[in-house]
Design an enzyme around this catalytic site. Structure first.
Site, mmCIF file in Angstrom:
data_model
loop_
_atom_site.group_PDB
_atom_site.id
_atom_site.type_symbol
_atom_site.label_atom_id
_atom_site.label_comp_id
_atom_site.label_asym_id
_atom_site.label_seq_id
_atom_site.Cartn_x
_atom_site.Cartn_y
_atom_site.Cartn_z
ATOM 1 N N GLU A 136 1.244 -3.830 17.204
ATOM 2 C CA GLU A 136 0.046 -3.962 18.053
ATOM 3 C C GLU A 136 -1.040 -4.734 17.311
ATOM 4 O OE1 GLU A 136 -0.517 0.293 18.585
ATOM 5 O OE2 GLU A 136 -2.058 0.288 17.023
ATOM 6 N N ASP B 121 6.349 4.542 -1.364
ATOM 7 C CA ASP B 121 7.679 5.090 -1.078
ATOM 8 C C ASP B 121 8.852 4.448 -1.813
ATOM 9 O OD1 ASP B 121 8.050 2.672 0.303
ATOM 10 O OD2 ASP B 121 7.683 3.552 2.271
ATOM 11 N N CYS C 66 -5.434 16.102 -19.308
ATOM 12 C CA CYS C 66 -5.157 15.290 -20.497
ATOM 13 C C CYS C 66 -4.549 13.933 -20.144
ATOM 14 C CB CYS C 66 -4.257 16.052 -21.479
ATOM 15 S SG CYS C 66 -2.551 16.205 -20.936
ATOM 16 N N THR D 226 0.407 -2.965 8.711
ATOM 17 C CA THR D 226 -0.790 -2.238 8.251
ATOM 18 C C THR D 226 -1.890 -2.321 9.301
ATOM 19 O OG1 THR D 226 -2.508 -2.051 6.551
ATOM 20 C CG2 THR D 226 -1.528 -4.240 6.826
ATOM 21 N N SER D 227 -2.609 -1.201 9.454
ATOM 22 C CA SER D 227 -3.710 -1.177 10.419
ATOM 23 C C SER D 227 -4.924 -1.924 9.868
ATOM 24 C CB SER D 227 -4.089 0.271 10.758
ATOM 25 O OG SER D 227 -4.422 0.954 9.566
ATOM 26 N N ASN E 136 2.974 -6.994 13.435
ATOM 27 C CA ASN E 136 2.619 -5.615 13.766
ATOM 28 C C ASN E 136 3.065 -5.330 15.200
ATOM 29 O OD1 ASN E 136 0.994 -3.101 14.271
ATOM 30 N ND2 ASN E 136 0.048 -3.667 12.326
ATOM 31 N N GLN F 148 0.846 -1.194 0.000
ATOM 32 C CA GLN F 148 0.000 0.000 0.000
ATOM 33 C C GLN F 148 0.882 1.245 0.000
ATOM 34 O OE1 GLN F 148 -3.475 -0.552 3.008
ATOM 35 N NE2 GLN F 148 -1.924 -2.028 3.601
ATOM 36 N N CYS G 111 0.694 21.238 -16.484
ATOM 37 C CA CYS G 111 1.032 20.374 -17.627
ATOM 38 C C CYS G 111 1.690 21.185 -18.744
ATOM 39 C CB CYS G 111 -0.252 19.730 -18.130
ATOM 40 S SG CYS G 111 -0.048 18.711 -19.582
ATOM 41 N N HIS H 88 -1.519 1.616 -4.170
ATOM 42 C CA HIS H 88 -1.888 3.022 -3.993
ATOM 43 C C HIS H 88 -0.985 3.982 -4.766
ATOM 44 C CE1 HIS H 88 -4.072 1.816 0.005
ATOM 45 N NE2 HIS H 88 -4.745 1.480 -1.072
HETATM 46 C C1 BJW Z 1 4.379 -1.286 12.672
HETATM 47 C C2 BJW Z 1 5.602 -0.672 12.957
HETATM 48 C C3 BJW Z 1 6.767 -1.482 12.893
HETATM 49 C C4 BJW Z 1 4.030 0.818 13.121
HETATM 50 N N1 BJW Z 1 6.655 -2.768 12.563
HETATM 51 N N2 BJW Z 1 4.293 -2.571 12.367
HETATM 52 C C5 BJW Z 1 -15.241 -1.369 2.016
HETATM 53 C C6 BJW Z 1 -15.627 -1.146 3.325
HETATM 54 C C7 BJW Z 1 -15.494 0.106 3.898
HETATM 55 C C8 BJW Z 1 -14.989 1.186 3.182
HETATM 56 C C9 BJW Z 1 -14.609 0.971 1.877
HETATM 57 C C10 BJW Z 1 -14.737 -0.290 1.318
HETATM 58 N N3 BJW Z 1 -14.273 -0.215 0.030
HETATM 59 C C11 BJW Z 1 -13.869 1.042 -0.214
HETATM 60 C C12 BJW Z 1 -14.063 1.798 0.887
HETATM 61 C C13 BJW Z 1 -13.747 3.240 0.999
HETATM 62 C C14 BJW Z 1 -12.288 3.512 1.295
HETATM 63 C C15 BJW Z 1 -11.952 2.931 2.675
HETATM 64 O O1 BJW Z 1 -11.324 1.917 2.812
HETATM 65 N N4 BJW Z 1 -12.329 3.626 3.732
HETATM 66 C C16 BJW Z 1 -12.057 3.166 5.107
HETATM 67 C C17 BJW Z 1 -11.090 4.134 5.779
HETATM 68 C C18 BJW Z 1 -13.350 3.035 5.830
HETATM 69 N N5 BJW Z 1 -11.411 2.984 0.262
HETATM 70 C C19 BJW Z 1 -11.181 3.629 -0.880
HETATM 71 O O2 BJW Z 1 -11.730 4.683 -1.142
HETATM 72 C C20 BJW Z 1 -10.229 2.975 -1.878
HETATM 73 N N6 BJW Z 1 -10.801 2.963 -3.181
HETATM 74 C C21 BJW Z 1 -11.778 2.131 -3.529
HETATM 75 O O3 BJW Z 1 -12.219 1.293 -2.770
HETATM 76 O O4 BJW Z 1 -12.219 2.286 -4.836
HETATM 77 C C22 BJW Z 1 -13.466 1.701 -5.205
HETATM 78 C C23 BJW Z 1 -14.528 2.712 -4.892
HETATM 79 C C24 BJW Z 1 -14.551 3.889 -5.580
HETATM 80 C C25 BJW Z 1 -15.551 4.831 -5.317
HETATM 81 C C26 BJW Z 1 -16.480 4.575 -4.327
HETATM 82 C C27 BJW Z 1 -16.433 3.377 -3.615
HETATM 83 C C28 BJW Z 1 -15.446 2.435 -3.914
HETATM 84 C C29 BJW Z 1 -8.955 3.787 -2.014
HETATM 85 C C30 BJW Z 1 -8.137 3.846 -0.787
HETATM 86 C C31 BJW Z 1 -6.931 4.752 -0.992
HETATM 87 C C32 BJW Z 1 -6.099 4.943 0.262
HETATM 88 N N7 BJW Z 1 -5.123 5.971 0.031
HETATM 89 C C33 BJW Z 1 -4.127 6.259 1.060
HETATM 90 C C34 BJW Z 1 -3.251 7.434 0.562
HETATM 91 C C35 BJW Z 1 -2.277 6.934 -0.540
HETATM 92 C C36 BJW Z 1 -1.338 7.985 -0.978
HETATM 93 C C37 BJW Z 1 -0.425 8.481 0.122
HETATM 94 O O5 BJW Z 1 0.370 7.697 0.674
HETATM 95 O O6 BJW Z 1 -0.473 9.665 0.397
HETATM 96 O O7 BJW Z 1 -3.317 5.094 1.276
HETATM 97 S S1 BJW Z 1 -4.828 6.558 2.655
HETATM 98 C C38 BJW Z 1 -3.559 5.761 3.580
HETATM 99 O O8 BJW Z 1 -4.063 4.576 4.249
HETATM 100 C C39 BJW Z 1 -2.576 5.234 2.521
HETATM 101 C C40 BJW Z 1 -2.202 3.895 3.072
HETATM 102 O O9 BJW Z 1 -1.675 3.072 2.055
HETATM 103 C C41 BJW Z 1 -3.497 3.396 3.640
HETATM 104 C C42 BJW Z 1 -3.366 2.296 4.646
HETATM 105 O O10 BJW Z 1 -2.642 2.703 5.767
HETATM 106 P P1 BJW Z 1 -1.599 1.689 6.436
HETATM 107 O O11 BJW Z 1 -0.512 1.387 5.496
HETATM 108 O O12 BJW Z 1 -2.329 0.543 6.998
HETATM 109 O O13 BJW Z 1 -0.967 2.619 7.577
HETATM 110 P P2 BJW Z 1 -1.495 2.915 9.068
HETATM 111 O O14 BJW Z 1 -0.780 4.125 9.532
HETATM 112 O O15 BJW Z 1 -2.963 2.940 9.118
HETATM 113 O O16 BJW Z 1 -1.011 1.658 9.921
HETATM 114 C C43 BJW Z 1 0.362 1.424 10.214
HETATM 115 C C44 BJW Z 1 0.459 0.142 11.026
HETATM 116 O O17 BJW Z 1 1.830 -0.172 11.225
HETATM 117 C C45 BJW Z 1 -0.174 0.260 12.428
HETATM 118 O O18 BJW Z 1 -1.022 -0.869 12.619
HETATM 119 C C46 BJW Z 1 1.031 0.199 13.387
HETATM 120 O O19 BJW Z 1 0.732 -0.483 14.592
HETATM 121 C C47 BJW Z 1 2.032 -0.583 12.560
HETATM 122 N N8 BJW Z 1 3.455 -0.335 12.856
HETATM 123 N N9 BJW Z 1 5.414 0.638 13.327
HETATM 124 C C48 BJW Z 1 5.431 -3.306 12.368
HETATM 125 N N10 BJW Z 1 8.038 -0.975 13.195
HETATM 126 ZN ZN ZN Z 2 -2.349 18.091 -19.711
#
Ligand code: BJW
Ligand code: ZN
Length: 249
Positions: A215, A103, A129, A188-189, A213, A100, A147, A118
């Site tokens: 936690e 980077d 465009c 991932t959370s 993880n 996800q 652009c 992502h």
């Molecule tokens: C460690 C550690 C160490 C720390 N060792 N561990 C079904 C159900 C409900 C909702 C939806 C669904 N389907 C779609 C949705 C809507 C939405 C969604 O999921 N919403 C929920 C929040 C409720 N999803 C979307 O909109 C997605 N698109 C989609 O489904 O398209 C179809 C559609 C279109 C139109 C309408 C409906 C459907 C797109 C999601 C895009 C997410 N984008 C982001 C930004 C990306 C760009 C950027 O980086 O800036 O992606 S948001 C952000 O969250 C980013 C991440 O990839 C993503 C996940 O976060 P991640 O990686 O889990 O990070 P954290 O911080 O949450 O967790 C870190 C973890 O690490 C923690 O648990 C720590 O404990 C742990 N940790 N140190 C091991 N050393």
């Molecule tokens: Zn353009």
């Protein structure tokens, strides 16, 4: 670290592995996670910032945010967890790394088969465009890139809330989750869908699911085993076990 007999045996014999990674795997390299107390968004809700409307309302702020993160990423290195996954790819017949993260740290660590759900912070495109733009720099004078062909707004090639994932990439991830014997979900959370559904898909097809993880998470009750610890410590341990037991045939 204590692991189950089942996982011990899988590490010795497994030939098909799928891994899902999130922001936590890059935390030990110095990239902030999104959620949690030290998360990037402990004060701002991700759902409110990472969406197209927020970009249209304030493209300058969004560009400042991505530029800031890109600079951090350029100054850090992959960690032991990224390296362990690159090694894992060499140890098994079938391997897919689904991330996800935007980077590039997996690629820099040497992983080859990577599915970026992502997008990627190094790419950008024009919202009018669709033309891809390379080496985008934002400066004090030019805070929002435009652009060269049509003067449309350029945006980072990342996936925001409400946007669909890159064509074919999620389908390939589902296919890998369906085929694997062992599925690892790392740092991932598991709150963002559809990525968070992959471990469930894998489990429904009979795979053994291991979560790494610091936690417990939203999916801890679904997985077969949760290994609490830092990815940079737990993953090298798992790989050492694999290397040792596989040599002893
Ligand atoms: C460690 C550690 C160490 C720390 N060792 N561990 C079904 C159900 C409900 C909702 C939806 C669904 N389907 C779609 C949705 C809507 C939405 C969604 O999921 N919403 C929920 C929040 C409720 N999803 C979307 O909109 C997605 N698109 C989609 O489904 O398209 C179809 C559609 C279109 C139109 C309408 C409906 C459907 C797109 C999601 C895009 C997410 N984008 C982001 C930004 C990306 C760009 C950027 O980086 O800036 O992606 S948001 C952000 O969250 C980013 C991440 O990839 C993503 C996940 O976060 P991640 O990686 O889990 O990070 P954290 O911080 O949450 O967790 C870190 C973890 O690490 C923690 O648990 C720590 O404990 C742990 N940790 N140190 C091991 N050393
Ligand atoms: Zn353009």
């Amino acid at each position: 670290m204590t692991i189950s007999n089942r996982l011990q045996s899988l590490l010795k014999h497994v030939e098909s592995v799928c891994v899902l990674t999130g922001a936590g795997i890059s935390a030990e390299s110095g990239v902030a996670t999104f959620r949690g107390v030290d998360g990037l968004w402990s004060k701002l809700k991700p759902e409110e910032l990472a969406n197209f409307n927020a970009f249209m309302r304030n493209p300058e702020l969004v560009w400042e945010w991505y530029d800031y993160r890109r600079k951090i990423i350029h100054n850090i290195k992959p960690n032991a967890a990224h390296e362990a996954l690159a090694r894992l790819e060499e140890l098994v017949k079938e391997f897919t790394l689904v991330t996800q993260n935007i980077d590039n740290l997996h690629r820099r660590a040497g992983s080859k088969r990577i599915l970026e759900l992502h997008g990627n912070i190094e790419r950008s495109y024009c919202i009018e465009c669709g033309k891809f733009a390379e080496n985008i720099e934002v400066t004090k004078e030019k805070k929002v890139p435009r652009c060269i062909s049509c003067n449309g707004l350029i945006r980072p090639d990342v996936v925001w809330f409400g946007e669909i994932l890159p064509e074919g990439v999620f389908e390939a991830a589902i296919e890998a989750a369906r085929r694997c014997e062992l599925f690892l979900t790392v740092g991932t959370s598991a709150v963002v869908y559809p990525a968070a559904g992959l471990p469930i898909t894998a489990k429904n097809q009979g795979a053994y699911i291991v979560e790494v993880n610091t936690e417990r998470t939203e999916i801890s009750h679904i997985v077969n085993e949760t290994l609490i610890g830092k990815a940079g410590e737990v993953l090298p341990c798992l790989i050492s076990i694999m290397e040792e037991t596989r040599n002893k045939k």
